[in-house]
Every structure is written in C-alpha cells, then in structure tokens.
Scaffold this active site. Structure first.
Site, short mmCIF file in Angstrom:
data_model
loop_
_atom_site.label_atom_id
_atom_site.label_comp_id
_atom_site.label_asym_id
_atom_site.label_seq_id
_atom_site.Cartn_x
_atom_site.Cartn_y
_atom_site.Cartn_z
N MET A 29 13.05 10.92 -0.20
CA MET A 29 14.22 11.36 0.55
C MET A 29 15.38 10.39 0.28
O MET A 29 16.32 10.28 1.09
CB MET A 29 13.90 11.42 2.04
N ALA A 31 17.50 6.75 -0.31
CA ALA A 31 17.54 5.41 0.30
C ALA A 31 16.40 4.59 -0.31
O ALA A 31 15.56 4.02 0.40
CB ALA A 31 17.46 5.49 1.82
N LEU A 32 16.39 4.57 -1.62
CA LEU A 32 15.25 4.02 -2.35
C LEU A 32 15.14 2.51 -2.22
O LEU A 32 16.15 1.81 -2.07
CB LEU A 32 15.36 4.41 -3.83
N GLY A 35 9.44 -0.04 -2.80
CA GLY A 35 8.25 0.78 -2.60
C GLY A 35 8.33 2.05 -3.44
O GLY A 35 7.38 2.42 -4.14
N HIS A 36 9.50 2.70 -3.42
CA HIS A 36 9.68 3.90 -4.24
C HIS A 36 9.57 3.55 -5.73
O HIS A 36 8.97 4.28 -6.51
CB HIS A 36 11.05 4.53 -4.01
N GLN A 60 11.70 18.69 8.29
CA GLN A 60 10.66 17.76 8.76
C GLN A 60 11.15 16.81 9.84
O GLN A 60 10.41 15.94 10.29
CB GLN A 60 10.04 16.99 7.60
N LYS A 148 1.90 4.01 2.95
CA LYS A 148 2.51 3.71 4.25
C LYS A 148 2.48 4.97 5.13
O LYS A 148 2.19 4.91 6.31
CB LYS A 148 3.95 3.22 4.10
N GLN A 152 0.60 11.46 6.28
CA GLN A 152 1.27 12.42 5.38
C GLN A 152 0.41 12.67 4.13
O GLN A 152 0.27 13.80 3.67
CB GLN A 152 2.64 11.88 4.98
N ARG A 186 14.08 3.22 6.49
CA ARG A 186 14.61 3.01 7.85
C ARG A 186 14.88 1.53 8.15
O ARG A 186 15.61 1.23 9.08
CB ARG A 186 13.63 3.56 8.88
O1 PAF Z 1 7.69 10.68 2.32
C1 PAF Z 1 8.81 11.21 2.17
O2 PAF Z 1 9.79 10.59 1.77
C2 PAF Z 1 8.98 12.67 2.53
O3 PAF Z 1 8.21 13.02 3.62
C3 PAF Z 1 8.71 13.62 1.34
C4 PAF Z 1 7.27 13.55 0.89
C5 PAF Z 1 9.63 13.27 0.19
C6 PAF Z 1 8.99 15.07 1.76
O4 PAF Z 1 10.31 15.23 2.16
#
Ligand code: PAF
Length: 278
Positions: A29, A31-32, A35-36, A60, A148, A152, A186
């Site tokens: 989503m 705001a990398l 971790g990304h 979501q 994390k 999910q 966040r």
């Molecule tokens: O983990 C996230 O950043 C989100 O839940 C995802 C998997 C990109 C779905 O919007």
C-alpha cells in the site's frame, strides 16, 4: 523500472518480455520502508521479473479516518524502489481496481473472526477482494508477504486454497528498527516520543519469550498486556497466543503446535501490530 497505472498496460509489458519469465509479486500500500524492500529483494532472487503494486485499498479500512491519514508518497516510494531490482510498479487508481463495487463476501471461518478480524470488522474481506484482483492482474508465480501481518498471511493462504489460485505464497521475516520496533508504514505517523515508547512492544514480547518456563499461557498473556499498558502512551487492544496454522487459542505450552503471540497496540491514535514465535 516502468510505472504503469492500468491492468492492460501491465499485462502488455509482461507479454512483451516473452520467454515465459517467472514473475515475483510484492503487493503493497506504499509508504515503503526497508521491510518492503526486503520482500522485493527476496522476489528478485527467485524470479526473472519483479512486480510491485502500490495501492491504498479502501475496502480493507473499516475506519475512514485511518484510510484518510494512511501515509501516501509515491515519489519517494519510486525512489526507494530504484535502489533494488524492481522491474514494474503497478500503481492503479481506485477506478481501475474497482470499476464497480466489489460485493464478494469471503468466508475464512475462524481465521477472520479473531484478533485483527474481530477488532477490524470487514478488514480481511477487503484484503481478500484486492489481493484476488491483484493476483488476477499480475498472474505471478510467487507472491511475497511480510510475517508482521501474520493473520493476513494465514487469510491469504486460505484465499489461494479456496480460489485454487496458482500462486505460491512466500512468507518473509519481520524487519525491525534498531530498537526492535517492527517496521511499518504507520510508524511515520508517530511523534518522536511515541516512536521511542513504541520500542517497549517488541522489548516486552522478547522478554516474554524467556518467561515461558515460569508462567503459564494465561499468566504470560496478562504479564505482556500489563507490562505494555504501564506506559501511559501505549494501550494494548489484544494480545493472544495462538496456533500458527489455524489461529486457535493455545491454552497450554505442552500443545504440539507452533505458538505465536500476536499483539495490537494503540500508540496515541496509531495502531501498531507485531508478533513473536514462542
Ligand atoms: O499488507 C498490505 O500492505 C495490504 O494489506 C495488501 C496485502 C497490499 C493488500 O492491500
């Protein structure tokens, strides 16, 4: 690195590469953070082509305010992605992903009824909606998710099974700040004081790991909650010790399952999650 906004352009780029390359997909989503980037690195080690999606998925978010203030910074995301091997960034507008409302209701049973699912009603349905659409658009061989978001990951594995999708889900380790705080988009919403105090979350989980021979499951659960709540800046929403496969509550350390302690904590108005394997 190419940045595309539509599914058709994304698919065109993948077709143009020819030779049936393996595609590794990292859904985000934006705001990398590091971790990304660790997910992108894992994807680039195992695949010919890496696709990263950046899309703040409205369905979501059960809390409108949370959606409004979710950090967005495409320019700096793209700069960061240029530092690793990312081939294609898919950054659609909401209309591209939701040309009409998605009314699908998924049923993940117990997996969606506890912890995040209980405190964020509808959250996992929204995650399943967007992830299934993204999987359909990217058609990757593998998709990379951070541990994390432990619950999910369990829900996405169930989604893949339920929809018989041909994508391998690759769980990747939690990346932490120097003081142990799990990296999260966040975190940038925290004030300096809140950011410092938030380190207590992982410090407490880490200590808890050493206490399993001294406290039973119930006692340890209370100890973690009370220790964190002693801070005036932190407020535990839940801490639960669950079986890592089915997320059922663990009652006894002797149970044969792998046990994971999952936590959500409010730090001011910012909700942080983390987990630890016992
Ligand atoms: O983990 C996230 O950043 C989100 O839940 C995802 C998997 C990109 C779905 O919007």
């Amino acid at each position: 690195m190419e940045v595309v906004k539509t599914k058709s352009r994304l698919q065109q780029l993948l077709i143009n590469r020819g030779g049936n390359p393996s595609v590794g997909f990292v859904p985000t989503m934006g705001a990398l953070h590091k971790g990304h980037l660790s997910l992108v690195e894992a994807a680039s080690e195992e695949n010919d082509v890496v696709v990263v999606s950046i899309f703040v998925n409205p369905t979501q978010f059960n809390d409108k305010k949370d959606l409004e203030r979710y950090p967005r910074d495409l320019d700096s995301d793209l700069k960061l992605l240029k530092t690793v091997k990312c081939d294609i960034v898919f950054s659609p507008e909401a209309d591209e992903m939701y040309p009409e409302p998605d009314n699908r209701i998924f049923d993940f049973g117990h997996l969606e009824k506890v912890m995040e699912g209980k405190h964020r009603p509808g959250h996992f349905n929204g995650v399943a909606q967007i992830v299934s659409k993204l999987f359909d658009a990217v058609k990757s061989s593998k998709a990379y998710f951070g541990l994390k978001d432990f619950q999910q990951l369990a829900v996405i594995k169930a989604l893949v099974k339920k929809m018989k999708l041909e994508v391998e889900i690759v769980p990747c380790p939690i990346i932490r700040e120097f003081d142990g705080l799990a990296m999260s988009s966040r975190n940038r919403l925290l004030t300096v004081d809140q950011r410092n105090e938030a380190a207590l979350i992982f410090a407490t989980l880490n200590k808890a790991r050493n206490l399993i021979h001294h406290k039973n499951v119930q006692e340890l659960t209370e100890w973690v909650t009370e220790t964190i709540n002693k801070s005036s800046m932190l407020d535990v929403e839940y801490f639960e010790i669950v079986d890592n496969e089915n997320l059922l509550p663990v009652n006894n350390w002797d149970e044969p399952s792998t046990k994971v302690g999952c936590i959500a904590v409010f730090c001011g108005g910012v909700r942080l999650i983390d987990n630890i394997v016992f």
